[in-house]
Design an enzyme around this catalytic site. Structure first.
Site, PDB file in Angstrom:
ATOM      1  N   ASP A 263       0.815  -1.236   0.094  1.00 32.88           N
ATOM      2  CA  ASP A 263       0.020  -0.142   0.007  1.00 32.88           C
ATOM      3  C   ASP A 263       0.857   1.210   0.008  1.00 32.88           C
ATOM      4  O   ASP A 263       1.756   1.452   0.964  1.00 32.88           O
ATOM      5  CB  ASP A 263      -0.734  -0.021   1.043  1.00 32.88           C
ATOM      6  CG  ASP A 263      -2.131   0.886   1.238  1.00 32.88           C
ATOM      7  OD1 ASP A 263      -2.160   1.522   0.099  1.00 32.88           O
ATOM      8  OD2 ASP A 263      -2.666   1.211   1.901  1.00 32.88           O
TER       9      ASP A 263
ATOM     10  N   ASP B 298      -3.078   2.615  -5.857  1.00 36.44           N
ATOM     11  CA  ASP B 298      -2.088   2.633  -4.986  1.00 36.44           C
ATOM     12  C   ASP B 298      -1.999   1.296  -4.039  1.00 36.44           C
ATOM     13  O   ASP B 298      -1.076   1.452  -3.223  1.00 36.44           O
ATOM     14  CB  ASP B 298      -2.238   3.938  -4.202  1.00 36.44           C
ATOM     15  CG  ASP B 298      -3.524   3.962  -3.239  1.00 36.44           C
ATOM     16  OD1 ASP B 298      -4.285   3.173  -3.716  1.00 36.44           O
ATOM     17  OD2 ASP B 298      -3.575   4.852  -2.333  1.00 36.44           O
ATOM     18  N   GLU B 299      -2.401   0.442  -4.453  1.00 40.42           N
ATOM     19  CA  GLU B 299      -2.419  -0.676  -3.519  1.00 40.42           C
ATOM     20  C   GLU B 299      -2.704  -2.057  -4.265  1.00 40.42           C
ATOM     21  O   GLU B 299      -3.569  -2.103  -5.338  1.00 40.42           O
ATOM     22  CB  GLU B 299      -3.256  -0.911  -2.333  1.00 40.42           C
ATOM     23  CG  GLU B 299      -4.768  -0.816  -2.764  1.00 40.42           C
ATOM     24  CD  GLU B 299      -5.651  -0.990  -1.285  1.00 40.42           C
ATOM     25  OE1 GLU B 299      -5.285  -1.625  -0.386  1.00 40.42           O
ATOM     26  OE2 GLU B 299      -6.537  -0.259  -1.259  1.00 40.42           O
TER      27      GLU B 299
END
EC number: 2.7.7.7
Length: 396
Positions: free
Chosen positions: A14, A107-108
């Site tokens: 993350d 973003d993860e």
């Protein structure tokens, strides 16, 4: 000390305050300043760095409230093109480690690294390598949770923030999970948490030691069984490889909060054109097309409506997306209702090369799709303001 991560091959990576980190990575003067990424005074917070978060600023918070909580913060408008480029590079970094990457958002992502351990070392060592590579290549940091299942890995990455690694081997899962508030379980929302609290099930351990049949009677058969699995860390271990926002089951969209609430249909239609153009451009850049166009409108009292229409063929053409969005808007028959926000989203994305348009007798050889690509070439060379629809030109 013996590396305990060998039996924990699932990584959840993350990015730390992704949008804020990307927005400030080339601005060292903002390193020790609270930063908020978001729209105008009537918009919402997209992201905030950790200094701003200490003042209570969170994602999706109205900008007016964020400014009151952190009046000294620097506000930066979002640059979605750059965010997308950095995200693509991060995902490529993951795929250099393993082909089994399940992206959750820009973003993860989850990584299954069991096939990479002979080449790269233990899962914990791989996690450290991923963090180092992303920092060196992208100038941002990430946090990594390492576990045997996806839900535990997700919780572990939260404990690793910012810029760390937390390993939860199978032998330590219950010691890690059971003291936590039940609301921390992945997928347990505020309403479910409050309901469980009212029943006296406050911690994950409380849920774990409640017979599954009792849970199912209280919260339903499916949710009860799922909560029991989460509480013991025995949820799914297999990942479904996804390539991030460009996967067919993903979508792309954009919305805009007006500077003032408006009931002017021409102003709203122009904004729908601007948003349709932005979304279509992003889709063409990503090489995808979609069939379902969704319109979102938010009224002055924050009531929100969405309407969707599925097209016969997938498209990435600005005019087609805009036409569908405006027809959905017209069909609402709002009668001068004042709007705060409008948004356009295209769903059901598929790779553009898989789309074969049905030829129409008498259709021109070159149409709006060719015009869009000509505009894309011009804007890549001369900037976003080089070519735009006449109705979006500001008066001199």
């Amino acid at each position: 000390m013996t590396d305990q991560s060998w039996r924990a091959p699932i990584l959840h990576v993350d990015m730390d305050a992704f949008y804020a980190s990307v927005a400030t990575r080339d601005r060292p003067e903002l390193a020790d300043v609270p930063v908020i990424v978001g729209g105008g005074s009537r918009g919402v917070v997209l992201s905030a760095n950790y200094l701003a978060r200490k003042s209570g600023v969170r994602s999706a918070l109205p900008m007016t409230r964020a400014r009151r909580l952190c009046p000294h913060a620097v506000v930066i408008p979002p640059d979605f093109e750059t965010f997308g480029q950095v995200s693509a590079s991060v995902m490529e970094c993951f795929r250099r480690v393993t082909p089994i990457v399940e992206a959750l958002s820009l973003d993860e992502a989850f990584l299954d690294v069991r096939g990479a351990t002979r080449r790269l070392g233990s899962p914990a060592e791989i996690a450290e390598q991923v963090r180092t590579t992303i920092h060196d290549e992208q100038g941002i940091t990430c946090s990594v949770g390492v576990a045997a299942t996806v839900s535990v890995a997700k919780l572990a990455s939260r404990r690793a923030k910012p810029d760390g690694v937390v390993v939860v081997p199978p032998a330590q899962v219950t010691a890690f999970l059971h003291p936590l508030d039940v609301g921390e379980l992945w997928g347990v929302g505020e309403k479910t948490r409050d309901m469980l609290h009212r029943l006296g099930l406050v911690t994950v351990g409380d849920v774990a030691h409640t017979p599954v049949q009792t849970l199912q009677r209280v919260v339903g058969h499916q949710l009860g069984g799922h909560l029991h699995d989460l509480a013991w860390g025995t949820d799914r271990r297999a990942l479904t490889p996804r390539a991030g926002p460009h996967e067919p089951d993903r979508s792309m969209g954009a919305d805009e909060t007006f500077a003032r609430d408006t009931d002017d249909p021409e102003v709203i239609r122009r904004e729908l054109l601007r948003l349709s153009s932005r979304v279509a451009t992003r889709m063409r850049t990503a090489g995808v097309a979609g069939r379902t166009v969704t319109l979102k409108v938010r009224f002055a009292d924050f009531t929100t409506l969405t309407r969707s229409r599925t097209l016969p063929e997938a498209t990435d053409v600005t005019v087609e997306i805009h036409h569908t969005a405006t027809s959905l808007f017209d069909a609402l028959g709002l009668q001068r209702a004042r709007l705060r926000l409008v948004g356009v989203r295209v769903e059901g994305l598929v790779p553009r090369e898989t789309v074969h348009r049905q030829l129409v007798l008498g259709e021109r050889d070159h149409g709006w799709a060719d015009a869009d690509r000509a505009v894309d070439r011009a804007t890549r060379r001369f900037g976003n303001a080089a070519v735009r629809p006449a109705s979006l030109l500001r008066p001199a």
